[in-house]
Motif scaffolding. Structure first.
Motif, short mmCIF file in Angstrom:
data_model
loop_
_atom_site.label_atom_id
_atom_site.label_comp_id
_atom_site.label_asym_id
_atom_site.label_seq_id
_atom_site.Cartn_x
_atom_site.Cartn_y
_atom_site.Cartn_z
N PRO A 151 0.82 -1.21 0.00
CA PRO A 151 0.00 0.00 0.00
C PRO A 151 0.85 1.26 0.00
CG PRO A 151 0.01 -1.02 2.17
CD PRO A 151 0.69 -1.98 1.24
N LEU A 152 0.31 2.32 -0.58
CA LEU A 152 1.03 3.59 -0.69
C LEU A 152 0.77 4.45 0.55
CD1 LEU A 152 0.40 4.26 -4.49
CD2 LEU A 152 2.54 3.54 -3.41
N ASP A 153 1.05 3.87 1.70
CA ASP A 153 0.86 4.59 2.96
C ASP A 153 1.78 5.81 3.02
OD1 ASP A 153 -0.95 2.67 3.76
OD2 ASP A 153 0.54 1.49 4.86
N GLY A 154 1.27 6.90 3.56
CA GLY A 154 2.06 8.11 3.71
C GLY A 154 2.00 9.04 2.52
N LEU A 155 1.35 8.62 1.45
CA LEU A 155 1.27 9.47 0.25
C LEU A 155 -0.12 10.06 0.05
CD1 LEU A 155 3.32 7.47 -2.42
CD2 LEU A 155 4.09 9.23 -0.87
N GLU A 156 -0.87 10.18 1.13
CA GLU A 156 -2.26 10.60 1.00
C GLU A 156 -2.40 11.97 0.33
OE1 GLU A 156 -2.04 7.32 3.74
OE2 GLU A 156 -0.95 9.23 3.71
N ASP A 157 -1.53 12.93 0.67
CA ASP A 157 -1.64 14.25 0.06
C ASP A 157 -1.37 14.20 -1.44
OD1 ASP A 157 -2.26 15.32 2.46
OD2 ASP A 157 -0.45 16.55 2.67
N VAL A 158 -0.40 13.38 -1.84
CA VAL A 158 -0.09 13.23 -3.27
C VAL A 158 -1.22 12.51 -3.99
CG1 VAL A 158 1.49 12.18 -4.93
CG2 VAL A 158 2.40 13.26 -2.86
N LEU A 159 -1.73 11.45 -3.39
CA LEU A 159 -2.80 10.67 -4.02
C LEU A 159 -4.05 11.51 -4.22
CD1 LEU A 159 -2.42 7.28 -2.09
CD2 LEU A 159 -1.65 7.81 -4.41
N SER A 160 -4.28 12.47 -3.31
CA SER A 160 -5.48 13.29 -3.42
C SER A 160 -5.45 14.20 -4.65
CB SER A 160 -5.65 14.15 -2.16
OG SER A 160 -4.64 15.15 -2.09
N GLN A 161 -4.26 14.39 -5.21
CA GLN A 161 -4.14 15.25 -6.41
C GLN A 161 -4.54 14.51 -7.69
OE1 GLN A 161 -0.23 17.17 -6.50
NE2 GLN A 161 -0.12 16.99 -4.27
#
Length: 507
Positions: A151-161
């Motif tokens: 999972p791409l944990d910790g990338l929530e701000d990037v994923l939201s883009q």
């Protein structure tokens, strides 16, 4: 500005010192045992590079220790060299790479069938795969189903883009645990690129559907000019063509889909790869070739006679993923690379030699993005395009069996197929047979073959259910693929010979 967004998005995973300055070198090697093409990009430490150990603090307080010489990331990819080299150059000189001490990227270009084996074989070694990048959602879903993505944990701000969906297609794979396992780094559509000068020469209209490419009308240049008007690629070496064949099978249904694929193959030159199809359209060797969208955009730039066409209501839009591989030895550095690709690295797609649609629309607000309003218009158009509901799970369930059946029947026996198809066209255009008779023989050529199963000795017909059955066999034992290909190829040869004899008796 995109740069501000980048830093904000990476704040969750970045920290610690960097590797210092570097002079870059590039080497390309081919591993003869597997046919793996490896592009290795190295940043050679200079006198200013500190010969120390760097500890980087990541999300959640985790740390990674980097010895002098820096981190090497191993990236499994389907992208061509132009994209990889540009990504290498831009990433290795970025602050992200320096913060993580990433001084070397090894890009490994492999056919889709080899992705699962190489990830498993390298697990636990110094050359374990860190990142998977490019190749389409079906390939990445296969990795996910095999438990090979993290999972791409910790990338929530990037994923939201990145939008969750685009033109109805998912841009992220969310697992049952609610976590994101792959995310689109670029957006693709699938259609055909035409050369209008060649269409005019052959007296052909602009095609609007896949069925047009399979029609007797697009077969007529075989009779009038002794040349095929269409170009397609071998699905065992092209993920984009694989996806287009799956689109056709799902859009038209299994039996009708194989009828379209058979007519299309009969009207075509079959090229080794999708780039070869694009180049043939640009040169005017063919009038139309099936292509992924960015190949079409490149063709339009290189030859104004070329035009990319999306068959409305008969195609799909895909997110082309990037993902963290579960075997990564440097997961935080790998996630930093992924975050860069999704933000600052989106500018790569805008290069006029690449011409891909970015997944992050914020890139169009950058100076580089404002220079590519042509791509912005395509982005806006595709976001509203009429597509159909494509079933990724269904495609994955028959994919490898379909690819191998296509190769055995329509490529290995292509010369015989073209011979019988040309005879059928001659009878039709001479008035010896009517449209209904032409359609009857076309259906005979294309109907799913009955063959002797090489493992059981039973007589089987290549229905959708049988394709799913064989696909499972291939997942478990790849050694038997050639046996099935031989069985299908022999059955195809017998059918084509039988139909040809019957048609020759009508001439």
């Amino acid at each position: 500005m995109l740069a501000v967004i980048v830093l904000a998005g990476l704040a969750l995973i970045l920290g610690g010192g960097g590797a210092g300055g570097a002079a870059e070198t590039t080497t390309t090697t081919t591993a003869p045992a597997t046919g793996t093409k490896t592009v290795t990009t190295t940043a050679t430490p200079t006198a200013t590079t500190p010969a120390t150990t760097t500890t980087t603090t990541a999300a959640g307080g985790a740390t990674t220790t980097q010895q002098a010489g820096g981190v090497t990331l191993y990236v499994l990819t389907r992208h061509p060299g132009d994209i990889l080299l540009k990504a290498r150059d831009e990433f290795l000189k970025s602050d992200v790479a320096k913060r993580y001490g990433v001084t070397k990227i090894v890009f490994i270009q492999l056919n889709p069938a080899s992705w699962v084996p190489i990830i498993k074989n390298r697990a636990g070694t110094e050359q374990a795969i860190d990142v998977a990048w490019g190749g389409g959602p079906t390939l990445f879903d296969e990795l996910y189903l095999n438990g090979l993505l993290a999972p791409l944990d910790g990338l929530e701000d990037v994923l939201s883009q990145i939008p969750d969906t685009f033109a109805g297609a998912p841009m992220k794979r969310v697992g049952e645990d609610g976590k994101v396992y792959w995310v689109a780094a670029a957006i693709s559509s699938f259609g055909f690129t035409v050369n209008r000068d060649m269409l005019n020469l052959y007296g052909l209209p602009e095609p609007k559907s896949w069925r047009d490419l399979a029609s007797p009308e697009f077969g007529k240049p075989l009779i009038d000019f002794g040349q095929p008007a269409v170009g397609i690629a071998d699905p065992t070496s092209s993920t984009s063509n694989t996806r287009m064949y799956e689109i056709i099978l799902e859009r038209y249904g299994w039996e009708e889909g194989w009828k379209v694929l058979t007519g299309m193959a009969a009207n075509s030159i079959i090229y080794p790869g999708s780039g070869d199809v694009r180049d043939a359209v640009i040169r005017g060797d063919i009038a139309v070739g099936i292509t992924i969208d960015f190949y079409g955009y490149t063709a339009q730039i290189q030859n104004p006679a070329c035009k990319y066409i999306l068959p409305e209501g008969e195609s799909i839009v895909n997110g082309d993923p990037i993902a963290l591989v579960a075997t990564s030895r440097h997961p935080e550095a790998a996630k930093a690379f992924i975050a860069w690709v999704l933000t600052e690295g989106q500018k790569i797609w805008l290069d006029k030699s690449i011409n891909r649609l970015p997944a992050n629309p914020a890139v169009f607000d950058t100076p580089e993005g404002r220079e590519r309003q042509d791509l912005k218009q395509v982005y806006d158009y595709l976001s509203k395009a009429t597509t159909f509901q494509f079933n990724d799970t269904l495609a994955l369930s028959f994919e490898e069996a379909m690819r191998r059946y296509f190769k055995a029947v329509l490529i290995n026996q292509h010369a015989k197929l073209v011979q019988v198809w040309t005879q059928l066209l001659k009878l039709y255009y001479s008035g010896a047979i009517d449209e209904a008779t032409f359609d009857k023989y076309w259906s005979m050529l294309a109907a799913p073959l009955t063959y002797k199963d090489p493992l059981t000795g039973e007589q089987r017909t290549f229905t959708l259910d049988d394709a799913v059955r064989v696909n499972k066999i291939f997942w478990e034992n790849r050694q038997v693929i050639s046996e099935y290909e031989n069985a299908w190829s022999q059955a195809a040869e017998q059918r084509f010979d039988s139909v040809l004899r019957e048609l020759q008796g009508m001439g």
